[in-house]
Design a protein around this motif. Structure first.
Motif, PDB file in Angstrom:
ATOM      1  N   GLY A 181       0.778  -1.141   0.024  1.00 61.55           N
ATOM      2  CA  GLY A 181      -0.142  -0.006  -0.074  1.00 61.55           C
ATOM      3  C   GLY A 181       1.143   1.203  -0.035  1.00 61.55           C
ATOM      4  O   GLY A 181       1.460   1.642  -0.987  1.00 61.55           O
ATOM      5  N   ILE A 182       1.150   1.781   1.147  1.00 61.46           N
ATOM      6  CA  ILE A 182       2.063   2.938   1.138  1.00 61.46           C
ATOM      7  C   ILE A 182       3.558   2.637   1.249  1.00 61.46           C
ATOM      8  O   ILE A 182       4.430   3.387   0.873  1.00 61.46           O
ATOM      9  CB  ILE A 182       1.813   3.701   2.912  1.00 61.46           C
ATOM     10  CG1 ILE A 182       2.487   5.016   2.798  1.00 61.46           C
ATOM     11  CG2 ILE A 182       2.728   2.664   3.717  1.00 61.46           C
ATOM     12  CD1 ILE A 182       1.587   6.041   1.856  1.00 61.46           C
ATOM     13  N   GLY A 183       3.699   1.055   0.799  1.00 63.32           N
ATOM     14  CA  GLY A 183       4.995   0.654   0.446  1.00 63.32           C
ATOM     15  C   GLY A 183       5.428   1.324  -0.786  1.00 63.32           C
ATOM     16  O   GLY A 183       6.805   1.302  -0.777  1.00 63.32           O
ATOM     17  N   LYS A 184       4.457   1.631  -1.504  1.00 64.60           N
ATOM     18  CA  LYS A 184       4.876   2.328  -2.688  1.00 64.60           C
ATOM     19  C   LYS A 184       5.678   3.503  -2.463  1.00 64.60           C
ATOM     20  O   LYS A 184       6.761   3.955  -3.356  1.00 64.60           O
ATOM     21  CB  LYS A 184       3.549   2.716  -3.439  1.00 64.60           C
ATOM     22  CG  LYS A 184       3.703   3.555  -4.937  1.00 64.60           C
ATOM     23  CD  LYS A 184       2.352   3.829  -5.394  1.00 64.60           C
ATOM     24  CE  LYS A 184       2.368   4.830  -6.356  1.00 64.60           C
ATOM     25  NZ  LYS A 184       3.165   4.344  -7.537  1.00 64.60           N
ATOM     26  N   ASN A 203       7.193  11.101   8.390  1.00 71.89           N
ATOM     27  CA  ASN A 203       7.394  11.854   6.953  1.00 71.89           C
ATOM     28  C   ASN A 203       7.203  13.221   6.758  1.00 71.89           C
ATOM     29  O   ASN A 203       7.788  13.954   5.996  1.00 71.89           O
ATOM     30  CB  ASN A 203       6.898  11.108   5.873  1.00 71.89           C
ATOM     31  CG  ASN A 203       5.584  10.621   6.182  1.00 71.89           C
ATOM     32  OD1 ASN A 203       5.036  10.180   7.154  1.00 71.89           O
ATOM     33  ND2 ASN A 203       4.632  10.663   4.935  1.00 71.89           N
ATOM     34  N   ARG A 204       6.141  13.485   7.580  1.00 72.87           N
ATOM     35  CA  ARG A 204       5.615  14.921   7.566  1.00 72.87           C
ATOM     36  C   ARG A 204       6.640  16.095   7.938  1.00 72.87           C
ATOM     37  O   ARG A 204       6.580  17.328   7.692  1.00 72.87           O
ATOM     38  CB  ARG A 204       4.181  15.086   7.879  1.00 72.87           C
ATOM     39  CG  ARG A 204       3.386  14.087   7.055  1.00 72.87           C
ATOM     40  CD  ARG A 204       2.038  14.156   7.024  1.00 72.87           C
ATOM     41  NE  ARG A 204       1.580  12.697   6.615  1.00 72.87           N
ATOM     42  CZ  ARG A 204       1.060  12.566   5.431  1.00 72.87           C
ATOM     43  NH1 ARG A 204       1.171  13.712   4.577  1.00 72.87           N
ATOM     44  NH2 ARG A 204       0.949  11.212   5.007  1.00 72.87           N
ATOM     45  N   ARG A 205       7.812  15.881   8.893  1.00 70.01           N
ATOM     46  CA  ARG A 205       8.566  16.779   9.223  1.00 70.01           C
ATOM     47  C   ARG A 205       9.271  17.497   8.141  1.00 70.01           C
ATOM     48  O   ARG A 205       9.699  18.540   8.330  1.00 70.01           O
ATOM     49  CB  ARG A 205       9.399  16.164  10.137  1.00 70.01           C
ATOM     50  CG  ARG A 205       9.199  15.622  11.440  1.00 70.01           C
ATOM     51  CD  ARG A 205      10.306  15.213  12.224  1.00 70.01           C
ATOM     52  NE  ARG A 205       9.898  14.270  13.480  1.00 70.01           N
ATOM     53  CZ  ARG A 205      10.519  13.665  14.293  1.00 70.01           C
ATOM     54  NH1 ARG A 205      11.918  14.145  14.247  1.00 70.01           N
ATOM     55  NH2 ARG A 205      10.075  13.281  15.568  1.00 70.01           N
ATOM     56  N   SER A 206       9.273  16.838   7.188  1.00 65.27           N
ATOM     57  CA  SER A 206      10.253  17.255   6.037  1.00 65.27           C
ATOM     58  C   SER A 206       9.626  18.176   4.742  1.00 65.27           C
ATOM     59  O   SER A 206      10.191  18.519   4.047  1.00 65.27           O
ATOM     60  CB  SER A 206      11.178  15.971   5.470  1.00 65.27           C
ATOM     61  OG  SER A 206       9.939  15.330   4.547  1.00 65.27           O
ATOM     62  N   ARG A 207       8.325  18.301   5.203  1.00 66.22           N
ATOM     63  CA  ARG A 207       7.604  18.980   4.038  1.00 66.22           C
ATOM     64  C   ARG A 207       8.244  20.493   4.270  1.00 66.22           C
ATOM     65  O   ARG A 207       8.657  21.110   5.251  1.00 66.22           O
ATOM     66  CB  ARG A 207       5.935  19.476   4.779  1.00 66.22           C
ATOM     67  CG  ARG A 207       5.161  18.164   4.787  1.00 66.22           C
ATOM     68  CD  ARG A 207       3.786  18.462   5.375  1.00 66.22           C
ATOM     69  NE  ARG A 207       3.093  19.468   4.713  1.00 66.22           N
ATOM     70  CZ  ARG A 207       2.435  19.450   3.568  1.00 66.22           C
ATOM     71  NH1 ARG A 207       2.023  18.086   3.207  1.00 66.22           N
ATOM     72  NH2 ARG A 207       1.887  20.525   2.982  1.00 66.22           N
ATOM     73  N   ALA A 208       8.256  21.174   3.097  1.00 66.96           N
ATOM     74  CA  ALA A 208       8.869  22.240   3.189  1.00 66.96           C
ATOM     75  C   ALA A 208       8.101  23.464   3.922  1.00 66.96           C
ATOM     76  O   ALA A 208       8.934  24.020   4.753  1.00 66.96           O
ATOM     77  CB  ALA A 208       8.646  22.832   1.561  1.00 66.96           C
ATOM     78  N   SER A 223       5.747  11.809  -2.064  1.00 64.44           N
ATOM     79  CA  SER A 223       6.695  10.734  -1.199  1.00 64.44           C
ATOM     80  C   SER A 223       7.935  11.498  -0.900  1.00 64.44           C
ATOM     81  O   SER A 223       8.945  10.660  -0.358  1.00 64.44           O
ATOM     82  CB  SER A 223       6.945   9.619  -1.976  1.00 64.44           C
ATOM     83  OG  SER A 223       7.771   9.815  -3.345  1.00 64.44           O
ATOM     84  N   ALA A 224       8.382  12.637  -0.726  1.00 64.45           N
ATOM     85  CA  ALA A 224       9.484  13.214  -0.268  1.00 64.45           C
ATOM     86  C   ALA A 224       9.774  13.159   1.113  1.00 64.45           C
ATOM     87  O   ALA A 224      10.964  13.047   1.275  1.00 64.45           O
ATOM     88  CB  ALA A 224       9.588  14.754  -0.844  1.00 64.45           C
ATOM     89  N   GLY A 225       8.841  13.133   1.647  1.00 63.44           N
ATOM     90  CA  GLY A 225       9.149  12.971   3.298  1.00 63.44           C
ATOM     91  C   GLY A 225       9.291  11.569   3.507  1.00 63.44           C
ATOM     92  O   GLY A 225      10.364  11.036   4.333  1.00 63.44           O
ATOM     93  N   TYR A 254      -4.439  16.981   1.453  1.00 66.63           N
ATOM     94  CA  TYR A 254      -3.181  16.504   0.962  1.00 66.63           C
ATOM     95  C   TYR A 254      -2.359  17.474  -0.012  1.00 66.63           C
ATOM     96  O   TYR A 254      -1.598  16.965  -0.738  1.00 66.63           O
ATOM     97  CB  TYR A 254      -3.284  15.255   0.453  1.00 66.63           C
ATOM     98  CG  TYR A 254      -3.490  14.117   1.567  1.00 66.63           C
ATOM     99  CD1 TYR A 254      -2.492  13.659   2.140  1.00 66.63           C
ATOM    100  CD2 TYR A 254      -4.821  13.799   1.797  1.00 66.63           C
ATOM    101  CE1 TYR A 254      -2.495  12.707   3.179  1.00 66.63           C
ATOM    102  CE2 TYR A 254      -4.961  12.698   2.527  1.00 66.63           C
ATOM    103  CZ  TYR A 254      -3.785  12.324   3.680  1.00 66.63           C
ATOM    104  OH  TYR A 254      -3.964  11.253   4.410  1.00 66.63           O
ATOM    105  N   ALA A 255      -2.617  18.748   0.075  1.00 70.70           N
ATOM    106  CA  ALA A 255      -1.585  19.903  -0.716  1.00 70.70           C
ATOM    107  C   ALA A 255      -0.174  19.681  -0.288  1.00 70.70           C
ATOM    108  O   ALA A 255       0.187  19.353   0.868  1.00 70.70           O
ATOM    109  CB  ALA A 255      -1.935  21.067  -0.533  1.00 70.70           C
ATOM    110  N   THR A 256       0.498  19.523  -1.280  1.00 70.87           N
ATOM    111  CA  THR A 256       1.985  19.050  -1.044  1.00 70.87           C
ATOM    112  C   THR A 256       2.659  20.400  -0.483  1.00 70.87           C
ATOM    113  O   THR A 256       3.779  20.250   0.401  1.00 70.87           O
ATOM    114  CB  THR A 256       2.791  18.618  -2.200  1.00 70.87           C
ATOM    115  OG1 THR A 256       2.667  19.474  -3.219  1.00 70.87           O
ATOM    116  CG2 THR A 256       2.424  17.340  -2.697  1.00 70.87           C
ATOM    117  N   VAL A 257       2.069  21.521  -0.658  1.00 70.07           N
ATOM    118  CA  VAL A 257       2.460  22.602   0.345  1.00 70.07           C
ATOM    119  C   VAL A 257       1.469  23.339   0.738  1.00 70.07           C
ATOM    120  O   VAL A 257       0.423  23.741  -0.113  1.00 70.07           O
ATOM    121  CB  VAL A 257       3.425  23.500  -0.735  1.00 70.07           C
ATOM    122  CG1 VAL A 257       2.715  24.164  -2.012  1.00 70.07           C
ATOM    123  CG2 VAL A 257       4.136  24.651   0.378  1.00 70.07           C
ATOM    124  N   GLY A 258       1.378  23.478   1.972  1.00 67.34           N
ATOM    125  CA  GLY A 258       0.277  24.254   2.425  1.00 67.34           C
ATOM    126  C   GLY A 258       0.393  25.818   2.772  1.00 67.34           C
ATOM    127  O   GLY A 258       1.170  26.260   2.216  1.00 67.34           O
TER     128      GLY A 258
END
Ligand SMILES: NC(=O)c1ccc[n+]([C@@H]2O[C@H](COP(=O)([O-])OP(=O)(O)OC[C@H]3O[C@@H](n4cnc5c(N)ncnc54)[C@H](O)[C@@H]3O)[C@@H](O)[C@H]2O)c1
Length: 369
Positions: free
Chosen positions: A12-15, A122-127, A308-310, A279-283
């Motif tokens: 699933g999220i393994g992708k 993973n969400r700590r690394s959002r811009a 998937s950047a995070g 789920y915007a990649t930048v908020g």
């Protein structure tokens, strides 16, 4: 260049794990394990030569040194322990475990074996998160005394009747699923104060009525399985520094929030609001301050990152840790801290009172004694 042989368990999220490993030339993904046909599609997309239904057969391969584990929550610890017993480093999806007891066993096993145990926050690394963290770290907000963290969905139960809504399968509802992300982001932004007390309430009002399933998600709805977890959780947390944190997490509620998460910060020199919709990649990040007698609102322009950047950034840290001995951040202890806090929130809700939150350090020391 030294490379690490990788196995990915879960399709699933393994992708996103596979997409992350694709960005790091030190990773050589040797095999995928999972139960569905989609695992073969993923293997083709990412040039992975081997697919296993039985993850134990995959773990027996000597050319695999590390595994990503992206399976339902109830399998995190058993599969993690099998991987550690096979001598593999482990990168675990959030939440680390369904509860503190099983999480402790996993952390202790990895530490005793001298293997890296990383956790996907993973969400700590959002811009937007990184920009806010930099502003806080350079003192732009002064002393942080309060934060609000939320992740709310109007109709976002990830599969009524699937493992997600089963207590044994998931360990809990939106608190353990979504709340763990925003708790992690808020506490990381606040520079990790020790949370000492929690006062919370949880509700299961819509799920048991069969209302609030996430439309278009990949799980088929099976209404013969009872809805066993909360659909809304709220908590008020106190820290040893005197600061406080208010949390909300929901999968289903009658409100305007389709899928929205964020963290709002109040400091003595400034404040910030970071809100992310659908789920915007930048908020939207807004920074508030007061200079030369004037109220200032700043809205930084931030770069988009792929979804998937995070995962990719946690994967780079995982490989740094395996190959160069750099301490893993975030690691199993960080995952266990969040799990212990979530347990305390559930305990407070159950007992209808404020409760003490145990420190993970003391839990691990007591267990070792
Ligand atoms: N970090 C994030 O942003 C994020 C996002 C979604 C899910 N997750 C987490 O990832 C985990 C998996 O969630 P999901 O949405 O991918 O679930 P899912 O049900 O879509 O996928 C689970 C996968 O695990 C595999 N699996 C189950 N039992 C297995 C076994 N015995 N051996 C090998 N494979 C097995 C299944 O075949 C399936 O491919 C959960 O813990 C969830 O909390 C994290």
């Amino acid at each position: 260049m030294q490379t690490v042989g990788i196995g990915v368990i879960g399709c699933g999220i393994g992708k996103w794990h596979l997409e992350g490993y694709d960005t790091d030339p030190r990773a050589n993904v040797v095999a995928i394990s999972g139960l569905e046909d989609r695992c073969h599609d993923l293997a083709r997309e990412h040039d992975v030569p081997n697919v296993y239904t039985d993850y134990r057969e995959m773990l027996a391969r000597p050319d695999i040194q590390a595994v990503s584990i992206a399976v339902p929550n109830f399998l995190h610890v058993p599969i993690g322990l099998d991987a550690i017993a096979a001598g593999k480093h482990v990168l675990m999806e959030k939440p680390l475990a369904r509860n503190t007891e099983e999480g402790e066993v996993l952390v202790r096993a990895a530490e005793e074996a001298g293997l890296v145990l990383g956790i996907i926050f993973n969400r700590r690394s959002r811009a937007d998160m990184q920009a806010l963290k930099s502003a806080i770290d350079r003192g732009a907000l002064g002393e942080i005394y309060h934060a609000r963290a939320y992740w709310n969905r109007r109709a976002g139960i990830p599969g009524l009747g699937s493992w997600f809504t089963n207590k044994d399968g998931a360990g809990g509802g939106p608190l353990i699923d979504l709340g763990v992300h925003v708790l992690d982001m808020a506490l990381w932004l606040m520079d990790e104060p020790n949370v000492t007390r929690a006062s919370a309430a949880t509700y299961a009002k819509l799920g048991p009525q069969g209302i609030g399933n996430w439309s278009g998600n990949r799980f088929s709805v099976t209404t013969d399985m009872p809805y066993e977890v909360e659909d809304f959780a709220t908590a008020f947390l106190r820290t040893a520094r005197g600061s406080t944190l208010y949390l909300e997490a929901s999968w289903a509620e009658f409100s305007s929030r389709t899928d929205e998460f964020g963290v709002h910060i109040l400091g003595t020199k400034g404040g910030a609001e970071l809100d992310v919709k659908d789920y915007a990649t930048v908020g939207t990040l807004k920074l508030f301050s007061f200079e030369d007698g004037v109220q200032i609102d700043a809205v930084p322009r931030l770069p988009e990152k792929v979804a998937s950047a995070g995962h990719a950034e946690v994967i780079h840290a995982f490989l740094d840790s395996i190959l160069d001995g750099v301490p893993m951040v975030p690691d199993g202890r960080n995952g266990l801290e969040r799990t212990a806090l979530i347990d305390a929130i559930y305990r407070s809700a159950r007992e209808d009172r404020e409760v003490e939150v145990p420190s993970v350090m003391s839990l691990l020391e007591v267990g070792a004694a």
